[in-house]
Design a protein around this motif. Structure first.
Motif, PDB file in Angstrom:
ATOM      1  N   PRO A 142       0.830  -1.218   0.000  1.00  0.00           N
ATOM      2  CA  PRO A 142       0.000   0.000   0.000  1.00  0.00           C
ATOM      3  C   PRO A 142       0.853   1.253   0.000  1.00  0.00           C
ATOM      4  CG  PRO A 142      -0.062  -1.068   2.149  1.00  0.00           C
ATOM      5  CD  PRO A 142       0.694  -1.974   1.233  1.00  0.00           C
ATOM      6  N   LEU A 143       0.367   2.285  -0.621  1.00  0.00           N
ATOM      7  CA  LEU A 143       1.068   3.564  -0.666  1.00  0.00           C
ATOM      8  C   LEU A 143       0.858   4.309   0.644  1.00  0.00           C
ATOM      9  CD1 LEU A 143       0.097   4.734  -4.257  1.00  0.00           C
ATOM     10  CD2 LEU A 143       2.286   3.817  -3.506  1.00  0.00           C
ATOM     11  N   PRO A 144       1.928   4.884   1.169  1.00  0.00           N
ATOM     12  CA  PRO A 144       1.750   5.649   2.411  1.00  0.00           C
ATOM     13  C   PRO A 144       1.071   6.991   2.115  1.00  0.00           C
ATOM     14  CG  PRO A 144       4.018   5.751   1.707  1.00  0.00           C
ATOM     15  CD  PRO A 144       3.318   4.815   0.767  1.00  0.00           C
ATOM     16  N   LEU A 145       0.095   7.365   2.931  1.00  0.00           N
ATOM     17  CA  LEU A 145      -0.605   8.636   2.782  1.00  0.00           C
ATOM     18  C   LEU A 145      -0.328   9.500   4.010  1.00  0.00           C
ATOM     19  CD1 LEU A 145      -4.084   7.443   1.466  1.00  0.00           C
ATOM     20  CD2 LEU A 145      -2.302   8.593   0.180  1.00  0.00           C
ATOM     21  N   PRO A 146      -0.247  10.791   3.821  1.00  0.00           N
ATOM     22  CA  PRO A 146      -0.067  11.658   4.992  1.00  0.00           C
ATOM     23  C   PRO A 146      -1.337  11.636   5.850  1.00  0.00           C
ATOM     24  CG  PRO A 146      -0.443  12.987   3.038  1.00  0.00           C
ATOM     25  CD  PRO A 146      -0.312  11.559   2.584  1.00  0.00           C
TER      26      PRO A 146
END
Length: 132
Positions: A23-27
């Motif tokens: 998964p892509l890290p999100l702020p």
């Protein structure tokens, strides 16, 4: 439901590719009592836009429509109209509004309307006959 359909209908290679992806890290999203600030700002912007459109577009349009209604008949319905041979309308007053019973004097009212239509139609044809 979506995951079940994906597992049933997706090709095996695509399932393996997606299962191996990280998964892509999100702020972190700023929220106040569960309300995202972007959604709140959008809500306020939409309400402000609608409030601004009322006096800019809706009120002048309402005045224009009221003026058109007043110009067309202004609530007066005791008139007759006819289309002339050139396609222009003509109108005149009707005597239907006098104190008679509609059941006993309907023939008289119809005759008066027919006479008014004939008179107005002839007047229009005479007035614009040379232009057609």
């Amino acid at each position: 439901v979506d995951e079940l359909l994906f597992q049933a209908l997706a090709p095996v290679k695509l399932c393996l590719l997606i299962s191996g992806a990280a998964p892509l890290p999100l702020p972190p999203v700023r929220a106040w009592k569960g309300l995202n600030w972007a959604a709140g700002a959008l809500l306020i912007a939409i309400v402000a836009l609608l409030a601004a459109m009322l006096p800019i577009y809706v009120t002048p349009q309402m005045e224009l429509l009221n003026d058109a209604r007043d110009a067309l008949c202004g609530g007066e319905t005791a008139f007759v109209y006819a289309m002339g041979g050139s396609g222009l309308p003509a109108w005149g007053a009707s005597n239907v509004g006098h104190d008679t019973s509609p059941l006993t004097d309907w023939r008289e009212s119809t005759q008066e309307e027919d006479a008014a239509l004939t008179y107005v139609g002839k007047a229009v044809e005479a007035a614009i006959g040379g232009y057609g």
